[in-house]
Design an enzyme around this catalytic site. Structure first.
Site, PDB file in Angstrom:
ATOM      1  N   SER A 154       0.874  -1.183   0.000  1.00 14.14           N
ATOM      2  CA  SER A 154       0.000   0.000   0.000  1.00 14.14           C
ATOM      3  C   SER A 154       0.907   1.228   0.000  1.00 14.14           C
ATOM      4  O   SER A 154       2.106   1.122   0.304  1.00 14.14           O
ATOM      5  CB  SER A 154      -0.892   0.006   1.242  1.00 14.14           C
ATOM      6  OG  SER A 154      -0.091   0.209   2.396  1.00 14.14           O
TER       7      SER A 154
ATOM      8  N   ASP B 237      -0.800  -1.682  -4.156  1.00 14.80           N
ATOM      9  CA  ASP B 237      -2.181  -1.978  -3.762  1.00 14.80           C
ATOM     10  C   ASP B 237      -2.958  -0.666  -3.581  1.00 14.80           C
ATOM     11  O   ASP B 237      -2.501   0.236  -2.868  1.00 14.80           O
ATOM     12  CB  ASP B 237      -2.123  -2.760  -2.429  1.00 14.80           C
ATOM     13  CG  ASP B 237      -3.465  -3.303  -2.008  1.00 14.80           C
ATOM     14  OD1 ASP B 237      -4.264  -3.664  -2.898  1.00 14.80           O
ATOM     15  OD2 ASP B 237      -3.720  -3.379  -0.795  1.00 14.80           O
ATOM     16  N   HIS B 238      -4.104  -0.545  -4.220  1.00 14.06           N
ATOM     17  CA  HIS B 238      -4.961   0.651  -4.116  1.00 14.06           C
ATOM     18  C   HIS B 238      -4.200   1.956  -4.345  1.00 14.06           C
ATOM     19  O   HIS B 238      -4.227   2.869  -3.500  1.00 14.06           O
ATOM     20  CB  HIS B 238      -5.657   0.710  -2.744  1.00 14.06           C
ATOM     21  CG  HIS B 238      -6.697  -0.347  -2.570  1.00 14.06           C
ATOM     22  ND1 HIS B 238      -7.904  -0.339  -3.231  1.00 14.06           N
ATOM     23  CD2 HIS B 238      -6.685  -1.481  -1.836  1.00 14.06           C
ATOM     24  CE1 HIS B 238      -8.599  -1.403  -2.902  1.00 14.06           C
ATOM     25  NE2 HIS B 238      -7.879  -2.123  -2.068  1.00 14.06           N
TER      26      HIS B 238
ATOM     27  N   HIS C 185     -10.892  -8.274  -3.266  1.00 13.92           N
ATOM     28  CA  HIS C 185     -10.187  -7.644  -2.135  1.00 13.92           C
ATOM     29  C   HIS C 185     -10.889  -8.043  -0.839  1.00 13.92           C
ATOM     30  O   HIS C 185     -11.967  -8.631  -0.859  1.00 13.92           O
ATOM     31  CB  HIS C 185     -10.196  -6.114  -2.309  1.00 13.92           C
ATOM     32  CG  HIS C 185      -9.173  -5.648  -3.293  1.00 13.92           C
ATOM     33  ND1 HIS C 185      -7.966  -5.130  -2.910  1.00 13.92           N
ATOM     34  CD2 HIS C 185      -9.159  -5.674  -4.647  1.00 13.92           C
ATOM     35  CE1 HIS C 185      -7.257  -4.837  -3.990  1.00 13.92           C
ATOM     36  NE2 HIS C 185      -7.963  -5.156  -5.061  1.00 13.92           N
TER      37      HIS C 185
HETATM   38  P1  13P Z   1      -8.089  -7.511   4.184  1.00 11.98           P
HETATM   39  O1  13P Z   1      -7.230  -6.620   5.019  1.00 11.98           O
HETATM   40  O2  13P Z   1      -9.519  -7.451   4.570  1.00 11.98           O
HETATM   41  O3  13P Z   1      -7.569  -8.892   4.107  1.00 11.98           O
HETATM   42  O4  13P Z   1      -8.048  -6.900   2.708  1.00 11.98           O
HETATM   43  C1  13P Z   1      -6.830  -6.842   2.024  1.00 11.98           C
HETATM   44  C2  13P Z   1      -6.952  -6.114   0.744  1.00 11.98           C
HETATM   45  O5  13P Z   1      -7.950  -6.213   0.055  1.00 11.98           O
HETATM   46  C3  13P Z   1      -5.848  -5.263   0.333  1.00 11.98           C
HETATM   47  O6  13P Z   1      -6.159  -4.508  -0.794  1.00 11.98           O
END
Ligand code: 13P
Length: 287
Positions: free
Chosen positions: A49, A84-85, A207
């Site tokens: 992230s 991620d995101h 996700h």
């Molecule tokens: P969780 O933290 O609910 O496992 O989700 C992880 C995620 O989707 C990261 O983008």
């Protein structure tokens, strides 16, 4: 070896299993995930992230650490290093830092803006030989103490984004980040089936993998999900194992306060969580 997520997800979609994307937060985390993937001969995606990237002193540091670890630990299974995101700016930074894959999360923009920004990033990723994930319909989760139920994406908007040339699509189907609340309605398979019908062969991403029951995971995979993200579950198992060590007073015995000893139970716990998920997702032996 560091590879893009594209080929591993196309193989997973055709083979009806999913590749786990596990968020990394530090050296212990990364090492535990890589060693487990190697032991189980599973492909793996390391998710970073923007917050974790900053914590680890920047995306370039993360790339250097992951590449060095792959070499030093003699990891031979396919590994993707994935943002991620990501924000638009974060995506550009990861492209420059040598990630093999990015996710642009434009789900909070109006669809036209999501389309425009995704299109620009697709062009850059094509040129650089990287893979790109996009998102439609935001994933719920806890913010300021309020747990939002996940949105369900509009299948037509999913098709618009999928047609831009992305490699994988994250679509909200009632999934949320973090622990699921007791009154959670479950995943909307109706929405997932409608999305799959519109986007055809596009590998789909689920996700919020923490705490989704096995039967729902299996059904989601049967409907085109080829990548499942897990973060909170590794954090919870790391915290529980560390707490147990301290509550047993082990940090006060001998040199139990040595961080290498103090962090070891948590690192082992992450390995166990990753193993359970890889077995559940069906990626074991697929490297
Ligand atoms: P969780 O933290 O609910 O496992 O989700 C992880 C995620 O989707 C990261 O983008």
């Amino acid at each position: 070896m560091l590879v893009t997520a594209k080929e591993m997800l196309e193989k997973a979609r055709d083979g009806k299993y999913a590749v786990g994307a596990f968020n990394i937060n530090n050296l212990e985390w990364t090492k535990s995930i890589l060693l487990t993937a190697e032991e189980l001969r599973s492909p793996v995606i390391l998710g970073v992230s923007e917050g974790a990237g900053k914590y680890m002193t920047g995306f370039k540091t993360v790339t250097a650490m992951v590449k060095a670890m792959i070499e030093e630990l003699k990891i031979t299974v396919p590994v993707a290093l994935h943002l991620d995101h990501g924000t638009y700016e974060g995506c550009l930074k990861c492209i420059e830092a040598g990630f093999s894959s990015i996710m642009f999360d434009g789900s909070h923009y109006p669809i036209e803006e999501n389309v425009e920004k995704t299109k620009e990033l697709v062009a850059i990723c094509r040129e650089k030989g990287m893979s790109i994930e996009a998102e439609v319909g935001s994933i719920g989760g806890e913010e300021d103490g309020v747990v939002g139920m996940g949105e369900c994406a509009d299948p037509d908007e999913c098709k618009r984004i999928a047609d831009l040339g992305i490699d994988m699509l994250a679509a909200g189907i009632g999934n949320i980040h973090g622990k699921y609340p007791a009154n959670w309605q479950g995943l909307s398979f109706e929405t997932l089936a409608a999305i799959q019908e519109k986007v055809g062969n596009m590998p789909l991403v689920l996700h919020g993998g923490t705490g989704i029951p096995e039967d729902m995971i299996k059904k989601a995979i049967s409907l085109g999900v080829a990548k499942i993200n897990v973060n909170t579950e590794c954090q919870l198992s790391f915290a529980a194992a560390t707490r147990e060590y301290i509550e047993a007073g082990k940090d006060q015995q001998g040199k139990g306060y040595d961080p290498r000893k103090l962090l070891a139970p948590g690192a082992e716990a992450i390995k166990q969580t990753v193993k359970e998920k890889m077995e559940m997702f069906g990626s074991v032996g697929k490297a």
